[in-house]
Design a protein around this motif. Structure first.
Motif, PDB file in Angstrom:
ATOM      1  N   VAL A  19       2.968  27.078 -79.144  1.00 36.09           N
ATOM      2  CA  VAL A  19       2.536  27.074 -80.533  1.00 36.09           C
ATOM      3  C   VAL A  19       3.159  28.234 -81.311  1.00 36.09           C
ATOM      4  CG1 VAL A  19       0.528  27.294 -82.056  1.00 36.09           C
ATOM      5  CG2 VAL A  19       0.387  25.892 -80.011  1.00 36.09           C
ATOM      6  N   SER A  20       3.264  29.409 -80.704  1.00 37.04           N
ATOM      7  CA  SER A  20       3.839  30.560 -81.405  1.00 37.04           C
ATOM      8  C   SER A  20       5.324  30.341 -81.705  1.00 37.04           C
ATOM      9  CB  SER A  20       3.632  31.844 -80.616  1.00 37.04           C
ATOM     10  OG  SER A  20       4.272  31.769 -79.361  1.00 37.04           O
ATOM     11  N   ASP A  21       6.044  29.645 -80.817  1.00 34.50           N
ATOM     12  CA  ASP A  21       7.449  29.327 -81.078  1.00 34.50           C
ATOM     13  C   ASP A  21       7.586  28.356 -82.250  1.00 34.50           C
ATOM     14  OD1 ASP A  21       8.245  30.933 -78.981  1.00 34.50           O
ATOM     15  OD2 ASP A  21       8.427  29.270 -77.553  1.00 34.50           O
ATOM     16  N   LEU A  22       6.717  27.357 -82.290  1.00 35.23           N
ATOM     17  CA  LEU A  22       6.749  26.394 -83.388  1.00 35.23           C
ATOM     18  C   LEU A  22       6.384  27.062 -84.712  1.00 35.23           C
ATOM     19  CD1 LEU A  22       5.064  23.336 -81.652  1.00 35.23           C
ATOM     20  CD2 LEU A  22       7.490  23.638 -82.180  1.00 35.23           C
ATOM     21  N   ASP A  23       5.410  27.974 -84.680  1.00 33.15           N
ATOM     22  CA  ASP A  23       5.013  28.701 -85.878  1.00 33.15           C
ATOM     23  C   ASP A  23       6.162  29.565 -86.385  1.00 33.15           C
ATOM     24  OD1 ASP A  23       3.120  29.500 -87.875  1.00 33.15           O
ATOM     25  OD2 ASP A  23       2.910  31.408 -86.801  1.00 33.15           O
ATOM     26  N   ALA A  24       6.858  30.240 -85.475  1.00 31.01           N
ATOM     27  CA  ALA A  24       8.007  31.074 -85.857  1.00 31.01           C
ATOM     28  C   ALA A  24       9.101  30.222 -86.491  1.00 31.01           C
ATOM     29  CB  ALA A  24       8.541  31.838 -84.647  1.00 31.01           C
ATOM     30  N   GLU A  25       9.343  29.039 -85.953  1.00 30.23           N
ATOM     31  CA  GLU A  25      10.348  28.133 -86.523  1.00 30.23           C
ATOM     32  C   GLU A  25       9.948  27.701 -87.933  1.00 30.23           C
ATOM     33  OE1 GLU A  25      11.129  24.808 -83.960  1.00 30.23           O
ATOM     34  OE2 GLU A  25      11.709  26.100 -82.291  1.00 30.23           O
ATOM     35  N   ASP A  64      -0.973  62.979 -93.182  1.00 25.34           N
ATOM     36  CA  ASP A  64      -0.918  64.244 -93.910  1.00 25.34           C
ATOM     37  C   ASP A  64      -1.771  64.199 -95.179  1.00 25.34           C
ATOM     38  OD1 ASP A  64       0.861  65.058 -91.946  1.00 25.34           O
ATOM     39  OD2 ASP A  64       2.613  64.518 -93.142  1.00 25.34           O
ATOM     40  N   SER A  65      -2.970  63.702 -95.063  1.00 28.12           N
ATOM     41  CA  SER A  65      -3.972  63.610 -96.133  1.00 28.12           C
ATOM     42  C   SER A  65      -3.601  62.645 -97.260  1.00 28.12           C
ATOM     43  CB  SER A  65      -4.291  64.993 -96.712  1.00 28.12           C
ATOM     44  OG  SER A  65      -3.237  65.453 -97.517  1.00 28.12           O
ATOM     45  N   VAL A  66      -2.536  61.874 -97.129  1.00 30.52           N
ATOM     46  CA  VAL A  66      -2.201  60.847 -98.107  1.00 30.52           C
ATOM     47  C   VAL A  66      -2.426  59.489 -97.448  1.00 30.52           C
ATOM     48  CG1 VAL A  66      -0.387  59.813 -99.517  1.00 30.52           C
ATOM     49  CG2 VAL A  66      -0.481  62.288 -99.248  1.00 30.52           C
ATOM     50  N   ALA A  67      -3.313  58.715 -98.013  1.00 29.55           N
ATOM     51  CA  ALA A  67      -3.600  57.399 -97.439  1.00 29.55           C
ATOM     52  C   ALA A  67      -2.441  56.455 -97.693  1.00 29.55           C
ATOM     53  CB  ALA A  67      -4.866  56.820 -98.045  1.00 29.55           C
ATOM     54  N   THR A  68      -2.114  55.658 -96.705  1.00 27.35           N
ATOM     55  CA  THR A  68      -1.117  54.607 -96.862  1.00 27.35           C
ATOM     56  C   THR A  68      -1.687  53.328 -96.285  1.00 27.35           C
ATOM     57  OG1 THR A  68      -0.035  55.103 -94.763  1.00 27.35           O
ATOM     58  CG2 THR A  68       0.856  56.179 -96.715  1.00 27.35           C
ATOM     59  N   LEU A  69      -1.347  52.233 -96.897  1.00 22.34           N
ATOM     60  CA  LEU A  69      -1.710  50.919 -96.395  1.00 22.34           C
ATOM     61  C   LEU A  69      -0.447  50.319 -95.815  1.00 22.34           C
ATOM     62  CD1 LEU A  69      -3.913  48.708 -96.200  1.00 22.34           C
ATOM     63  CD2 LEU A  69      -3.051  47.834 -98.364  1.00 22.34           C
ATOM     64  N   GLU A  70      -0.483  49.960 -94.539  1.00 24.34           N
ATOM     65  CA  GLU A  70       0.681  49.389 -93.864  1.00 24.34           C
ATOM     66  C   GLU A  70       0.360  47.979 -93.398  1.00 24.34           C
ATOM     67  OE1 GLU A  70       2.347  51.776 -90.777  1.00 24.34           O
ATOM     68  OE2 GLU A  70       2.457  53.563 -92.060  1.00 24.34           O
ATOM     69  N   ALA A  71       1.324  47.088 -93.580  1.00 23.78           N
ATOM     70  CA  ALA A  71       1.174  45.704 -93.142  1.00 23.78           C
ATOM     71  C   ALA A  71       2.471  45.257 -92.485  1.00 23.78           C
ATOM     72  CB  ALA A  71       0.851  44.807 -94.329  1.00 23.78           C
ATOM     73  N   GLU A  72       2.350  44.552 -91.379  1.00 27.13           N
ATOM     74  CA  GLU A  72       3.538  44.014 -90.722  1.00 27.13           C
ATOM     75  C   GLU A  72       3.740  42.577 -91.177  1.00 27.13           C
ATOM     76  OE1 GLU A  72       5.566  42.954 -86.435  1.00 27.13           O
ATOM     77  OE2 GLU A  72       3.457  43.474 -86.507  1.00 27.13           O
ATOM     78  N   LEU A  73       4.899  42.317 -91.773  1.00 28.30           N
ATOM     79  CA  LEU A  73       5.264  40.985 -92.239  1.00 28.30           C
ATOM     80  C   LEU A  73       6.213  40.377 -91.213  1.00 28.30           C
ATOM     81  CD1 LEU A  73       5.321  39.301 -95.207  1.00 28.30           C
ATOM     82  CD2 LEU A  73       7.709  39.822 -94.832  1.00 28.30           C
ATOM     83  N   PHE A  74       5.899  39.180 -90.728  1.00 29.50           N
ATOM     84  CA  PHE A  74       6.731  38.480 -89.752  1.00 29.50           C
ATOM     85  C   PHE A  74       7.244  37.204 -90.386  1.00 29.50           C
ATOM     86  CE2 PHE A  74       7.137  35.492 -86.117  1.00 29.50           C
ATOM     87  CZ  PHE A  74       8.145  36.154 -85.443  1.00 29.50           C
ATOM     88  N   ASP A  75       8.569  37.020 -90.351  1.00 29.59           N
ATOM     89  CA  ASP A  75       9.168  35.832 -90.977  1.00 29.59           C
ATOM     90  C   ASP A  75       9.677  34.812 -89.956  1.00 29.59           C
ATOM     91  OD1 ASP A  75      11.526  36.935 -90.004  1.00 29.59           O
ATOM     92  OD2 ASP A  75      12.602  36.754 -91.890  1.00 29.59           O
ATOM     93  N   GLY A  76       9.354  34.986 -88.704  1.00 31.46           N
ATOM     94  CA  GLY A  76       9.803  34.058 -87.671  1.00 31.46           C
ATOM     95  C   GLY A  76      10.994  34.587 -86.899  1.00 31.46           C
ATOM     96  N   THR A  77      11.707  35.578 -87.459  1.00 30.58           N
ATOM     97  CA  THR A  77      12.866  36.143 -86.767  1.00 30.58           C
ATOM     98  C   THR A  77      12.615  37.590 -86.349  1.00 30.58           C
ATOM     99  OG1 THR A  77      13.946  36.904 -88.803  1.00 30.58           O
ATOM    100  CG2 THR A  77      14.476  34.679 -88.043  1.00 30.58           C
ATOM    101  N   ASP A  78      11.930  38.353 -87.186  1.00 35.61           N
ATOM    102  CA  ASP A  78      11.698  39.777 -86.927  1.00 35.61           C
ATOM    103  C   ASP A  78      10.590  40.254 -87.859  1.00 35.61           C
ATOM    104  OD1 ASP A  78      12.021  42.272 -85.818  1.00 35.61           O
ATOM    105  OD2 ASP A  78      13.985  42.669 -86.706  1.00 35.61           O
ATOM    106  N   GLY A  79      10.115  41.453 -87.625  1.00 30.62           N
ATOM    107  CA  GLY A  79       9.075  42.016 -88.463  1.00 30.62           C
ATOM    108  C   GLY A  79       9.615  43.089 -89.391  1.00 30.62           C
ATOM    109  N   VAL A  80       8.959  43.236 -90.542  1.00 29.21           N
ATOM    110  CA  VAL A  80       9.245  44.292 -91.506  1.00 29.21           C
ATOM    111  C   VAL A  80       7.901  44.930 -91.855  1.00 29.21           C
ATOM    112  CG1 VAL A  80      10.092  44.835 -93.819  1.00 29.21           C
ATOM    113  CG2 VAL A  80      11.232  43.067 -92.470  1.00 29.21           C
ATOM    114  N   THR A  81       7.844  46.247 -91.800  1.00 27.33           N
ATOM    115  CA  THR A  81       6.619  46.948 -92.156  1.00 27.33           C
ATOM    116  C   THR A  81       6.629  47.231 -93.647  1.00 27.33           C
ATOM    117  OG1 THR A  81       6.526  47.968 -89.967  1.00 27.33           O
ATOM    118  CG2 THR A  81       5.192  48.969 -91.697  1.00 27.33           C
ATOM    119  N   LEU A  82       5.573  46.803 -94.333  1.00 26.72           N
ATOM    120  CA  LEU A  82       5.412  47.065 -95.758  1.00 26.72           C
ATOM    121  C   LEU A  82       4.448  48.238 -95.895  1.00 26.72           C
ATOM    122  CD1 LEU A  82       4.846  43.378 -96.916  1.00 26.72           C
ATOM    123  CD2 LEU A  82       7.016  44.617 -96.735  1.00 26.72           C
ATOM    124  N   VAL A  83       4.827  49.257 -96.669  1.00 25.65           N
ATOM    125  CA  VAL A  83       4.013  50.462 -96.796  1.00 25.65           C
ATOM    126  C   VAL A  83       3.731  50.718 -98.272  1.00 25.65           C
ATOM    127  CG1 VAL A  83       3.889  52.942 -96.359  1.00 25.65           C
ATOM    128  CG2 VAL A  83       5.056  51.459 -94.727  1.00 25.65           C
TER     129      VAL A  83
END
Length: 125
Positions: A19-25, A64-83
């Motif tokens: 199922v994960s392979d089909l989802d990535a495709e 370092d006392s600065v809050a950041t919101l991080e999300a990992e975006l997956f497009d089926g080929t690789d991930g990109v971290t959004l900050v």
């Protein structure tokens, strides 16, 4: 006969694949249809890109006392971290949500990162 054989082989493959392979495709195909760059094709630091995919994880990271919101975006080929710097929460940014993000790619700890991306939430199917 050739048309039916092709249909049957595709059907058997979809029934027996992971199922994960089909989802990535499916994610890769949707990204290509929308004209976005595949995450695996992003190579240059500072390259302006637009990626589309599904958020795998979202976390608040106080660095370092600065809050950041991080999300990992997956497009089926690789991930990109959004900050997003200085944000603890953004409505709609949650795991499982599909979005399109634009910005300049950086590399941090060997991972592709886009800081403060422009983003567009996609409608849930």
């Amino acid at each position: 006969m050739g048309k039916n054989a092709g249909f049957m082989s595709r059907m058997v493959r979809r029934l027996t694949s992971d199922v994960s392979d089909l989802d990535a495709e499916d994610l890769t195909a949707e990204s290509a249809r929308s004209g976005c760059t595949r995450a695996s094709d992003c190579t240059g630091t500072g390259e302006a890109i637009t990626v589309k995919g599904r958020l795998r994880s979202v976390e608040i990271c106080p660095r370092d006392s600065v809050a950041t919101l991080e999300a990992e975006l997956f497009d089926g080929t690789d991930g990109v971290t959004l900050v997003w710097m200085g944000r603890r929460r953004i409505p709609g940014i949650e795991p499982g949500r599909t979005l399109q993000a634009s910005g300049r790619v950086a590399v941090r700890d060997g991972r592709k990162v886009i800081y403060n991306p422009y983003y567009e939430l996609q409608r849930a199917p």
